[in-house]
Design a protein around this motif. Structure first.
Motif, PDB file in Angstrom:
ATOM      1  N   ASN A  99       0.925  -1.094   0.175  1.00  0.00           N
ATOM      2  CA  ASN A  99      -0.048   0.185  -0.024  1.00  0.00           C
ATOM      3  C   ASN A  99       0.997   1.238  -0.240  1.00  0.00           C
ATOM      4  O   ASN A  99       1.333   1.805   1.030  1.00  0.00           O
ATOM      5  CB  ASN A  99      -1.015   0.014   1.291  1.00  0.00           C
ATOM      6  N   ASP A 101       0.672   4.468  -0.463  1.00  0.00           N
ATOM      7  CA  ASP A 101       0.036   5.740   0.187  1.00  0.00           C
ATOM      8  C   ASP A 101       0.512   5.780   1.607  1.00  0.00           C
ATOM      9  O   ASP A 101       0.709   6.747   2.118  1.00  0.00           O
ATOM     10  CB  ASP A 101      -1.113   6.008  -0.298  1.00  0.00           C
ATOM     11  N   SER A 102       0.188   4.561   2.288  1.00  0.00           N
ATOM     12  CA  SER A 102       0.232   4.515   3.692  1.00  0.00           C
ATOM     13  C   SER A 102       1.800   4.134   4.251  1.00  0.00           C
ATOM     14  O   SER A 102       1.989   4.121   5.277  1.00  0.00           O
ATOM     15  CB  SER A 102      -0.805   3.550   4.373  1.00  0.00           C
ATOM     16  N   PRO A 104       5.382   4.231   5.377  1.00  0.00           N
ATOM     17  CA  PRO A 104       6.004   5.228   6.017  1.00  0.00           C
ATOM     18  C   PRO A 104       7.439   5.646   5.545  1.00  0.00           C
ATOM     19  O   PRO A 104       7.839   4.612   4.949  1.00  0.00           O
ATOM     20  CB  PRO A 104       6.012   4.980   7.324  1.00  0.00           C
ATOM     21  N   SER A 139      10.782   1.207   3.081  1.00  0.00           N
ATOM     22  CA  SER A 139       9.740   0.196   2.642  1.00  0.00           C
ATOM     23  C   SER A 139      10.501  -0.381   1.545  1.00  0.00           C
ATOM     24  O   SER A 139      10.771   0.515   0.789  1.00  0.00           O
ATOM     25  CB  SER A 139       8.587   0.906   2.494  1.00  0.00           C
TER      26      SER A 139
END
Length: 376
Positions: A99, A101-102, A104, A139
């Motif tokens: 995901n 967008d989410s 960090p 990430s």
């Protein structure tokens, strides 16, 4: 041109071609006697469970999302690997969903072919890297798809561009990636083709399948028996056809064997890939030029990201400790970072499967450690 000179050129050409054939025969005998290469890539029967590869709505090729895929490579009567790997919500090999967008912090993506996807490994190397890195603020994403080439790398990155603002893009390549055209998967009669055109009839009639469909619970004995029958079918074909990439690999192999210890400048007319190290961009193969153009487009599409090309070593290249396709200068001219893993880390044949070209678990562990030490 005077007739004697034409005759001389013809004689030299025939001599070189005869020498190439003889070198191949000698190399084949040596490889089989030593057990290094009892089988070639073209002796392989590759099984995938269904569903596996799919063409998405945005026309990219991915794996079937959220599924377990079993992959079995059989050479002759030997199972070289039998692995199972899972895919996430977006159809990539990983044990976590993506995901963008989410997520960090810093976002780092790896895009590439089967080596990036992790073919031949029992564990996801990107998952190993995530655990070894142990930095929640970074990430990691794995956009590797088996059989993909540089143009498809660009497609995959474009397909997630709007939702993913990557800080680093690592384009993981082997030499053959620069000669792969766009394709889409076609399943017919328990076999899967990589088709380069919409005319599926021509694709199926003119080229052999890339892999065959197996049931998830098939035993290895059942698959070996099925592979033997497929070998018999392949052997009985009157005119087996190789696709362009297979033809290119076979011819380049002949050139590589023949050119060992010789002046390569005298061979470039017969071995085009040897010309890459000596010619300017405009003289190079069209597929290679198109691949470089795709890399430029990736760079332009992600102006705020660090974009680097990470060159993975292939099994054959570990013997000579030299890449068969030198791309470093071209990559740097585009303005991208170039990371030659063959030169900065230690590799050997034990890190690859016995017959197959892919890494085994030791190889993927080495890849993980090499990237951890040099990219982070």
């Amino acid at each position: 041109m005077p007739a004697p000179k034409i005759i001389k050129i013809g004689q030299n050409t025939a001599l070189i071609l005869a020498s190439i054939v003889l070198s191949l025969v000698i190399a084949e005998i040596a490889l089989r006697l030593t057990g290094i290469g009892k089988y070639s890539l073209y002796d392989r029967i590759l099984f995938f469970t269904k569903p596996s590869l799919v063409r998405t709505g945005d026309k990219t090729v991915r794996y079937e999302p959220r599924t377990k895929i079993r992959s079995v490579a059989i050479y002759g009567d030997e199972v070289d690997y039998d692995i199972v790997y899972g895919t996430n919500n977006l159809g990539f090999v990983d044990d976590v969903d993506y995901n963008f967008d989410s997520a960090p912090g810093k976002k780092v993506v790896f895009v590439g072919d089967s080596f990036t996807a992790g073919d031949g490994g029992n564990q996801s190397w990107i998952s190993q890297l995530r655990r070894r890195l142990d930095r929640p603020e970074i990430s990691l994403y794995n956009l590797g798809i088996t059989g993909a080439g540089v143009k498809q790398f660009q497609q995959l990155l474009t397909s997630v561009k709007d939702g993913a603002h990557f800080d680093e893009i690592n384009i993981m390549v082997i030499g053959n990636d620069f000669f792969r055209t766009l394709w889409y998967p076609l399943i017919q009669d328990q076999a899967l083709w990589f088709c380069q055109q919409e005319n599926t009839k021509e694709c199926v009639e003119n080229y052999p399948p890339v892999m065959y469909i197996a049931n998830y619970n098939d035993s290895q004995e059942e698959l070996v028996d099925r592979a033997k029958k497929l070998y018999e079918t392949k052997g009985s074909s009157e005119e087996p056809k190789l696709n362009f990439l297979q033809q290119l690999r076979l011819y380049n192999l002949a050139c590589d064997v023949y050119s060992l210890g010789k002046n390569q400048s005298s061979l470039v007319h017969f071995c085009p890939h040897l010309k890459f190290n000596q010619a300017n961009e405009y003289d190079k193969n069209e597929l290679y030029k198109n691949a470089l153009a795709s890399l430029r487009e990736i760079k332009n599409s992600f102006p705020n990201a660090v974009v680097r090309v990470v060159h993975i070593p292939e099994k054959g290249e570990t013997f000579s400790n030299k890449y068969s396709l030198e791309i470093g200068s071209d990559i740097k001219q585009i303005g991208l970072e170039y990371v030659p893993l063959l030169e900065i880390c230690t590799w050997n044949r034990d890190m690859y499967h016995k017959h197959d070209a892919h890494f085994n678990d030791l190889g993927y562990h080495n890849l993980t450690e090499c990237i951890l030490e040099n990219l982070f």
